[in-house]
Design a protein around this motif. Structure first.
Motif, short mmCIF file in Angstrom:
data_model
loop_
_atom_site.label_atom_id
_atom_site.label_comp_id
_atom_site.label_asym_id
_atom_site.label_seq_id
_atom_site.Cartn_x
_atom_site.Cartn_y
_atom_site.Cartn_z
N ILE A 5 0.85 -1.19 0.00
CA ILE A 5 0.00 0.00 0.00
C ILE A 5 0.89 1.24 0.00
O ILE A 5 1.73 1.40 0.88
CB ILE A 5 -0.91 0.04 1.24
N ASP A 7 0.73 5.29 0.11
CA ASP A 7 -0.12 6.46 0.35
C ASP A 7 0.65 7.40 1.27
O ASP A 7 1.28 6.94 2.22
CB ASP A 7 -1.44 6.03 0.99
N GLU A 10 -0.42 8.78 6.58
CA GLU A 10 -0.12 7.66 7.46
C GLU A 10 -1.39 7.00 8.00
O GLU A 10 -1.48 5.77 8.08
CB GLU A 10 0.74 8.12 8.63
N ARG A 13 -2.86 4.79 5.30
CA ARG A 13 -2.04 3.57 5.15
C ARG A 13 -2.31 2.58 6.27
O ARG A 13 -2.53 1.39 6.03
CB ARG A 13 -0.54 3.92 5.17
N ALA A 30 4.04 -1.09 3.51
CA ALA A 30 3.53 0.25 3.24
C ALA A 30 4.64 1.18 2.78
O ALA A 30 5.80 1.03 3.16
CB ALA A 30 2.86 0.81 4.49
#
Length: 204
Positions: A5, A7, A10, A13, A30
């Protein structure tokens, strides 16, 4: 199955990762931006699915999607967004994305969509793509280019010109010109006033 993921928010995510990691057969990594995502793909990949935030640093529209697809070597890559219109979703699919996920999706729908895409099937919420609605275009946005809107979004988040330039992969002097143009179009006294006008109009 391994999911990545990417993004820059935070909280987003962590929330998405939590949804997916509740599944016994899913593990999640992440990334905060496209560059880090591509590095993780090279280092820890291949991933069964890569989820990219449309508006995060490094994406530059859908240019970042192409980079991630190339890095993923045939594995599926999808785009997520909290605000992009259906036209962007279609462009993402045309550019090779396996799917497009609105960030408003519930946990169960997200998990089902991920499984669907990992299986190699294209996923976009039917309602999102077919609902007969007039695209909700803020009147303030009608006179602005897509790049000006991106710069204005940076102003609304309190970013400096240098930070906006880095995020959009532009020269700082170009951002300054956009800020000047935005101030003129919005009849704003300065960058702070421009951001205030945009927020009060509900544009961001």
């Amino acid at each position: 199955m391994k999911i990545l993921i990417a993004d820059d928010h935070e909280l987003v995510r962590d929330t998405l990762a939590m949804f997916l990691e509740n599944e016994a057969d899913m593990s999640v990594d992440a990334s905060p931006d496209l560059g880090d995502a591509c590095n993780q793909i090279a280092k820890n990949g291949p991933y069964d699915l890569v989820l990219l935030d449309y508006a995060m640093p490094g994406m530059d529209g859908l240019t970042g999607l192409t980079k991630a697809i190339d890095a993923s070597a045939g594995k599926p890559v999808a785009v997520m967004s909290g605000s992009a219109p259906r036209a962007i979703a279609q462009e993402a699919l045309d550019a090779g994305a396996i799917g497009f996920l609105p960030k408003t999706m519930g946990a169960k729908s997200l998990v089902n969509a991920v499984r669907f895409m990992v299986a190699g099937e294209t996923y976009v919420p039917v309602k999102f793509m077919t609902e007969e609605v007039v695209e909700d275009v803020n009147p303030l946005a009608k006179g602005l280019s897509s790049r000006e809107l991106e710069v204005l979004g940076g102003l609304c988040r309190g970013l400096a010109n240098k930070e906006i330039a880095r995020e959009l992969d532009l020269q700082e002097v170009t951002v300054k010109l956009h800020v000047k143009t935005l101030s003129r179009k919005l009849e704003a006294k300065n960058r702070t006033h421009a951001a205030m006008i945009a927020k009060e109009a509900g544009l961001f």
